[in-house]
Structures are given as C-alpha cells and as structure tokens.
Design a protein around this motif. Structure first.
Motif, PDB file in Angstrom:
ATOM      1  N   ILE A 137       1.265  -1.574   0.462  1.00  0.00           N
ATOM      2  CA  ILE A 137      -0.284   0.532   0.196  1.00  0.00           C
ATOM      3  C   ILE A 137       1.045   1.941   0.024  1.00  0.00           C
ATOM      4  O   ILE A 137       0.586   2.317  -0.187  1.00  0.00           O
ATOM      5  N   LEU A 138       1.800   1.321   1.285  1.00  0.00           N
ATOM      6  CA  LEU A 138       2.321   2.226   0.684  1.00  0.00           C
ATOM      7  C   LEU A 138       3.707   2.914  -0.489  1.00  0.00           C
ATOM      8  O   LEU A 138       3.628   3.900  -0.778  1.00  0.00           O
ATOM      9  N   SER A 139       3.885   1.568  -1.104  1.00  0.00           N
ATOM     10  CA  SER A 139       4.454   1.277  -2.518  1.00  0.00           C
ATOM     11  C   SER A 139       3.496   2.674  -3.976  1.00  0.00           C
ATOM     12  O   SER A 139       4.179   2.933  -4.682  1.00  0.00           O
ATOM     13  N   VAL A 140       2.219   1.841  -3.503  1.00  0.00           N
ATOM     14  CA  VAL A 140       1.422   2.632  -4.129  1.00  0.00           C
ATOM     15  C   VAL A 140       0.999   4.163  -3.957  1.00  0.00           C
ATOM     16  O   VAL A 140       1.157   5.318  -4.772  1.00  0.00           O
ATOM     17  N   ILE A 141       1.066   4.434  -2.584  1.00  0.00           N
ATOM     18  CA  ILE A 141       0.111   5.548  -2.212  1.00  0.00           C
ATOM     19  C   ILE A 141       2.002   6.444  -2.911  1.00  0.00           C
ATOM     20  O   ILE A 141       1.981   8.029  -3.465  1.00  0.00           O
ATOM     21  N   PHE A 142       3.291   6.317  -2.354  1.00  0.00           N
ATOM     22  CA  PHE A 142       4.201   6.663  -2.712  1.00  0.00           C
ATOM     23  C   PHE A 142       4.328   7.098  -4.285  1.00  0.00           C
ATOM     24  O   PHE A 142       4.687   8.069  -5.096  1.00  0.00           O
ATOM     25  N   SER A 143       4.276   5.974  -5.413  1.00  0.00           N
ATOM     26  CA  SER A 143       3.632   5.992  -6.770  1.00  0.00           C
ATOM     27  C   SER A 143       2.925   6.989  -7.227  1.00  0.00           C
ATOM     28  O   SER A 143       3.174   8.431  -8.242  1.00  0.00           O
ATOM     29  N   VAL A 144       1.942   7.759  -6.713  1.00  0.00           N
ATOM     30  CA  VAL A 144       0.613   8.394  -6.687  1.00  0.00           C
ATOM     31  C   VAL A 144       1.030   9.371  -6.644  1.00  0.00           C
ATOM     32  O   VAL A 144       1.819  10.392  -7.235  1.00  0.00           O
ATOM     33  N   LEU A 145       1.386   9.526  -5.223  1.00  0.00           N
ATOM     34  CA  LEU A 145       2.155  11.079  -5.012  1.00  0.00           C
ATOM     35  C   LEU A 145       2.900  11.297  -5.534  1.00  0.00           C
ATOM     36  O   LEU A 145       3.763  12.927  -6.151  1.00  0.00           O
ATOM     37  N   PHE A 174      10.213  10.138  -3.995  1.00  0.00           N
ATOM     38  CA  PHE A 174       9.248   9.339  -3.672  1.00  0.00           C
ATOM     39  C   PHE A 174       9.015   8.108  -4.372  1.00  0.00           C
ATOM     40  O   PHE A 174       8.580   6.667  -4.748  1.00  0.00           O
ATOM     41  N   GLN A 175       9.209   7.935  -5.857  1.00  0.00           N
ATOM     42  CA  GLN A 175       9.652   7.090  -6.555  1.00  0.00           C
ATOM     43  C   GLN A 175      10.342   5.793  -6.725  1.00  0.00           C
ATOM     44  O   GLN A 175      10.101   5.023  -6.294  1.00  0.00           O
ATOM     45  N   ILE A 176      11.554   6.312  -6.007  1.00  0.00           N
ATOM     46  CA  ILE A 176      12.707   5.371  -5.216  1.00  0.00           C
ATOM     47  C   ILE A 176      11.709   4.585  -3.644  1.00  0.00           C
ATOM     48  O   ILE A 176      12.029   3.620  -3.710  1.00  0.00           O
ATOM     49  N   LEU A 177      11.061   5.459  -3.407  1.00  0.00           N
ATOM     50  CA  LEU A 177      10.662   5.417  -1.816  1.00  0.00           C
ATOM     51  C   LEU A 177       9.946   3.336  -2.650  1.00  0.00           C
ATOM     52  O   LEU A 177       9.259   2.489  -2.259  1.00  0.00           O
ATOM     53  N   ALA A 178       8.837   4.047  -3.326  1.00  0.00           N
ATOM     54  CA  ALA A 178       7.851   2.764  -3.350  1.00  0.00           C
ATOM     55  C   ALA A 178       8.327   2.051  -4.566  1.00  0.00           C
ATOM     56  O   ALA A 178       8.102   0.731  -4.131  1.00  0.00           O
ATOM     57  N   GLY A 179       9.453   2.028  -4.884  1.00  0.00           N
ATOM     58  CA  GLY A 179      10.686   0.224  -5.524  1.00  0.00           C
ATOM     59  C   GLY A 179      10.946   0.507  -4.492  1.00  0.00           C
ATOM     60  O   GLY A 179      10.908  -1.373  -4.382  1.00  0.00           O
ATOM     61  N   LEU A 180      11.486   0.650  -3.711  1.00  0.00           N
ATOM     62  CA  LEU A 180      11.956   0.058  -2.299  1.00  0.00           C
ATOM     63  C   LEU A 180      11.222  -0.813  -1.292  1.00  0.00           C
ATOM     64  O   LEU A 180      11.186  -1.935  -0.612  1.00  0.00           O
ATOM     65  N   CYS A 181       9.483  -0.126  -1.051  1.00  0.00           N
ATOM     66  CA  CYS A 181       8.451  -0.660  -0.858  1.00  0.00           C
ATOM     67  C   CYS A 181       7.859  -1.595  -1.210  1.00  0.00           C
ATOM     68  O   CYS A 181       7.752  -2.821  -0.627  1.00  0.00           O
ATOM     69  N   VAL A 182       8.030  -1.675  -3.313  1.00  0.00           N
ATOM     70  CA  VAL A 182       7.313  -3.139  -3.968  1.00  0.00           C
ATOM     71  C   VAL A 182       8.609  -4.263  -3.341  1.00  0.00           C
ATOM     72  O   VAL A 182       7.745  -5.550  -3.234  1.00  0.00           O
ATOM     73  N   MET A 183       9.542  -4.006  -3.204  1.00  0.00           N
ATOM     74  CA  MET A 183      11.305  -4.541  -3.845  1.00  0.00           C
ATOM     75  C   MET A 183      11.184  -6.061  -2.002  1.00  0.00           C
ATOM     76  O   MET A 183      10.797  -6.657  -1.701  1.00  0.00           O
ATOM     77  N   SER A 184      11.108  -5.017  -0.552  1.00  0.00           N
ATOM     78  CA  SER A 184      11.120  -5.747   0.680  1.00  0.00           C
ATOM     79  C   SER A 184       9.690  -6.368   0.653  1.00  0.00           C
ATOM     80  O   SER A 184       9.566  -7.271   1.263  1.00  0.00           O
ATOM     81  N   ALA A 185       8.172  -5.360   0.343  1.00  0.00           N
ATOM     82  CA  ALA A 185       6.789  -6.964   0.410  1.00  0.00           C
ATOM     83  C   ALA A 185       6.838  -8.008  -0.726  1.00  0.00           C
ATOM     84  O   ALA A 185       6.832  -9.368   0.139  1.00  0.00           O
TER      85      ALA A 185
END
Length: 160
Positions: free
Chosen positions: A70-78, A102-113
C-alpha cells in the motif's frame, strides 16, 4: 523534450498499473485449486470458478507485506502528482528531486514486500504443488521499473 516527458509519464503510469494490479489481484500463489493473495485465500474449481474466499491469516509478516505494498502505491501516486506540480512550478534548470525520491521509495517498498512474501510464505516452503502467480511476478517487475523511473526523475532537468 515533449517526447521525453511523454515517455517518462508512460513509464510512471505503467509502474502505477503494475503496483495496483499486484496489490489487488488474487494470484500471488496458485496451485491445487487455490489462489492466494495479500488479502484472501480462495478455492477454485477445475473450470476456474471461485467457490470460497477466506480472509488471509493475521500474521505479522503478511500485514507488513500489505502495508509496504500500500505504501508503494501511495508513494507512486504521490510521485506522479508531485511531478505534475513540479512541472509547472519548478524554475528552469531545476531537478525533480522530490518526485524521484518518492518513486525510489515506491520501488524499495515493493521490493521489501515481495522479498518478505518470498521468504515467509508457508505454502511455498511446505508444499511444492504451489507456484508463484502473475501478481507476484508483476510486483517484482514493478520494482526495477520504479527504481528506473525514480533515477530518471532525479537526473531530469526542467527546460523551457
């Protein structure tokens, strides 16, 4: 320059679609008439019709996977929203640092998940009849694409 911006936007929207689909669709693990995702476990018939769906287990690792997806989706939309804001307000020669971060954070979140799901999912380790579904693979595909678009945003300079 317009073609470059269009390409970046298309890449970002593609990442966003991959993130949405991998978060929502019930195909992270499939096999033996079952399909499992982050939210529910469903049993299916041989024809593919869904019979019963139950909520996923309340394990802490699964909740962390849900939260990071969910954080990855939020970071990517933001990030997409910030890109459009910066596109019209950033001075000439400025870089899109905030958008890229924010886009790099989205990538790191989806990788972590995806990594947590890979290591902790019990059906995969106990039974070889299960295999990863397409939503799980889409999550892994979204990871490098999100990082790539984030790096492009950090490198990109605004021109008139």
């Amino acid at each position: 320059m317009l073609l470059l911006l269009l390409g970046i936007i298309v890449l970002h929207v593609a990442v966003l679609v991959l993130l949405f689909v991998s978060t929502i669709v019930s195909q992270w693990i499939v096999g033996n008439g079952h399909a499992t995702d982050l939210w529910q476990n469903c049993s299916t018939s041989s024809s593919g019709n869904v019979h019963h769906c139950f909520s996923s287990s309340p394990n802490e690792w699964l909740q962390s996977v849900q939260a990071t997806m969910i954080l990855s989706v939020i970071f990517s939309v933001l990030s997409l929203f910030l890109f459009f804001c910066q596109l019209f307000t950033l001075t000439k020669g400025g870089r899109f640092y905030i958008t890229g971060v924010f886009q790099i954070l989205a990538g790191l979140c989806v990788m972590s998940a995806a990594a947590i799901y890979t290591v902790r999912h019990p059906e995969w380790h106990l039974n070889s009849d299960y295999s990863y579904g397409f939503a799980y693979i889409l999550a892994w595909v979204a990871f490098p694409l999100a990082l790539l678009s984030g790096v492009i945003y950090v490198i990109l300079r605004k021109r008139e």
